[in-house]
Design an enzyme around this catalytic site. Sequence first.
Site, short mmCIF file in Angstrom:
data_model
loop_
_atom_site.label_atom_id
_atom_site.label_comp_id
_atom_site.label_asym_id
_atom_site.label_seq_id
_atom_site.Cartn_x
_atom_site.Cartn_y
_atom_site.Cartn_z
N LYS A 104 0.83 -1.21 0.00
CA LYS A 104 0.00 0.00 0.00
C LYS A 104 0.87 1.26 0.00
O LYS A 104 0.62 2.19 -0.77
CB LYS A 104 -0.93 -0.04 1.22
CG LYS A 104 -1.92 1.11 1.30
CD LYS A 104 -3.15 0.73 2.09
CE LYS A 104 -2.91 0.55 3.57
NZ LYS A 104 -2.71 1.82 4.29
N ASP A 136 1.74 -1.27 11.72
CA ASP A 136 0.40 -1.70 11.31
C ASP A 136 0.11 -3.15 11.71
O ASP A 136 -0.99 -3.65 11.47
CB ASP A 136 0.25 -1.56 9.79
CG ASP A 136 0.25 -0.08 9.37
OD1 ASP A 136 -0.13 0.77 10.21
OD2 ASP A 136 0.65 0.21 8.23
N ARG A 175 -7.71 -3.35 9.40
CA ARG A 175 -6.79 -4.30 10.05
C ARG A 175 -7.44 -4.97 11.27
O ARG A 175 -7.11 -6.10 11.61
CB ARG A 175 -5.48 -3.62 10.41
CG ARG A 175 -4.75 -3.12 9.16
CD ARG A 175 -3.29 -2.88 9.35
NE ARG A 175 -2.77 -1.99 8.31
CZ ARG A 175 -2.41 -2.37 7.08
NH1 ARG A 175 -2.49 -3.64 6.72
NH2 ARG A 175 -1.96 -1.48 6.20
C1 S3P Z 1 2.52 4.73 6.22
C2 S3P Z 1 3.04 5.06 7.45
C3 S3P Z 1 2.45 4.62 8.73
C4 S3P Z 1 1.52 3.43 8.53
C5 S3P Z 1 0.59 3.63 7.37
C6 S3P Z 1 1.37 3.81 6.09
C7 S3P Z 1 3.16 5.26 5.01
O1 S3P Z 1 1.71 5.68 9.28
O2 S3P Z 1 0.76 3.22 9.71
O3 S3P Z 1 -0.28 2.52 7.23
O4 S3P Z 1 2.85 4.77 3.90
O5 S3P Z 1 3.98 6.17 5.11
P1 S3P Z 1 2.40 6.82 10.20
O6 S3P Z 1 3.27 7.65 9.35
O7 S3P Z 1 1.24 7.59 10.77
O8 S3P Z 1 3.14 6.06 11.26
#
Ligand code: S3P
Length: 436
Positions: A20, A318, A393
Amino acid sequence: MLTASFTGALSGTLRVPGDKSISHRALMFAALAIGETRIDGLLEGEDVLRTAAAMRALGAQVTQERPGMWRVTGAGLGGLREPEDVLDMGNSGTAARLLCGILASHPIFAVMTGDASLRRRPMARVTTPLGETGARFSARDGGRLPLAIEGARDALPLDHRMTVASAQVKSAILLAGLNARGITRVEEPVPTRDHSENMLRHFGADVQVTEADGGKLIELVGQPTLRAADVVVPGDPSSAAFPIVAALTVPGSRIRIEGVGLNPLRTGLFLTLREMGAALTVGNERVEGGEPVGDIEVAASSLRAVDVPAARAPSMIDEYPVLAVACAYAGGTSRLRGLGELRVKESDRLAATAALLAGNGVDVAIEGDDLMVTGAGGPPPGGGTVVTHMDHRLAMSGLVLGAGARAAVSVDEVAFIDTSFPGFAALMTGLGCRFA
Ligand code: S3P
């Protein structure tokens, strides 16, 4: 609603959908580049489709050639056009926060909103530092969506020291720096996923990273010429986590997942599961599209409790809901430390994970920012209904819990699974899960 009930051994060889984080970035960076980028293995989940729609609204051509294969013709850095309507980022924090960064240094007006979950999430963590570029943000109370952005005409480069370990915040600042004159610096005391840095280089930006005292200094030279560059998206390790934990906890299971991304800033769960005694091996390691990937084999294992240090949280942020499910099967009390950031995910994931387990007969407690889970060294009772709070999730974690629990586990709302893992239920039933 879906109900997962006890199943026989899981088996099979599979692939999980594209990563993702990498999918969002591929669409965004390709939209800022000159020329045509092909993206192979793009995650076609709701979150990423919102990014595709937003980049189209901003002037890029984004088309699906066939399932998983996409073409983007970029508008070029500085070439985005003003969107005619509100940009709706759905459930996706990554899409919203990274786009705030891009728009901060484009002299256009845009309004952004999202679903009820996203409208509750904090945006000030990006809008406050991005305001220093000269961009103007107006948002609801607490800096929440919907928000309006007036991008800066001559954006100033930022020099920012991170106060929260967040790859989204880091990426937003670097992306604002793309169309600013001079060098943007981000100091990261605790390293987070570095897909933005890797992929910006892939598109031709000058990004230097210096490591010091366990942290990183990232320096980006503004106003590069970004050129189209094909991207191959690896399988998402955060999605692989669900079939992996299901196979570990359902007796007699053995599965193999091919082509999983193994960026070391994403693999904290695999390390942790091994510490718990999981039979989890990685083979066929290779580099695809600039990211390490490999095939993961996992067999049902007798798990023991684990103490996960807070410093590991960014590399598995995550994965805590499904790790907590694994801990419910392990013998002893596990302590998962330093989970404050889970409170501001798609739901308050700390409270919701504790509720998921407690509602299924598992002994669980929150102490400060730590989650304590006491497992019985075998299948937990189950029998509850998981409230997912619009959080994909949590929905998947509830179903994984039910695959091996003594009584069936229901999940109140499964539609949000499509944000990150379209085809989840079909893939899991293909391995042998019983979902009804
Ligand atoms: C992500 C960073 C994380 C993660 C999210 C995807 C990203 O979030 O939880 O699902 O793609 O940079 P945070 O930056 O809030 O930790």
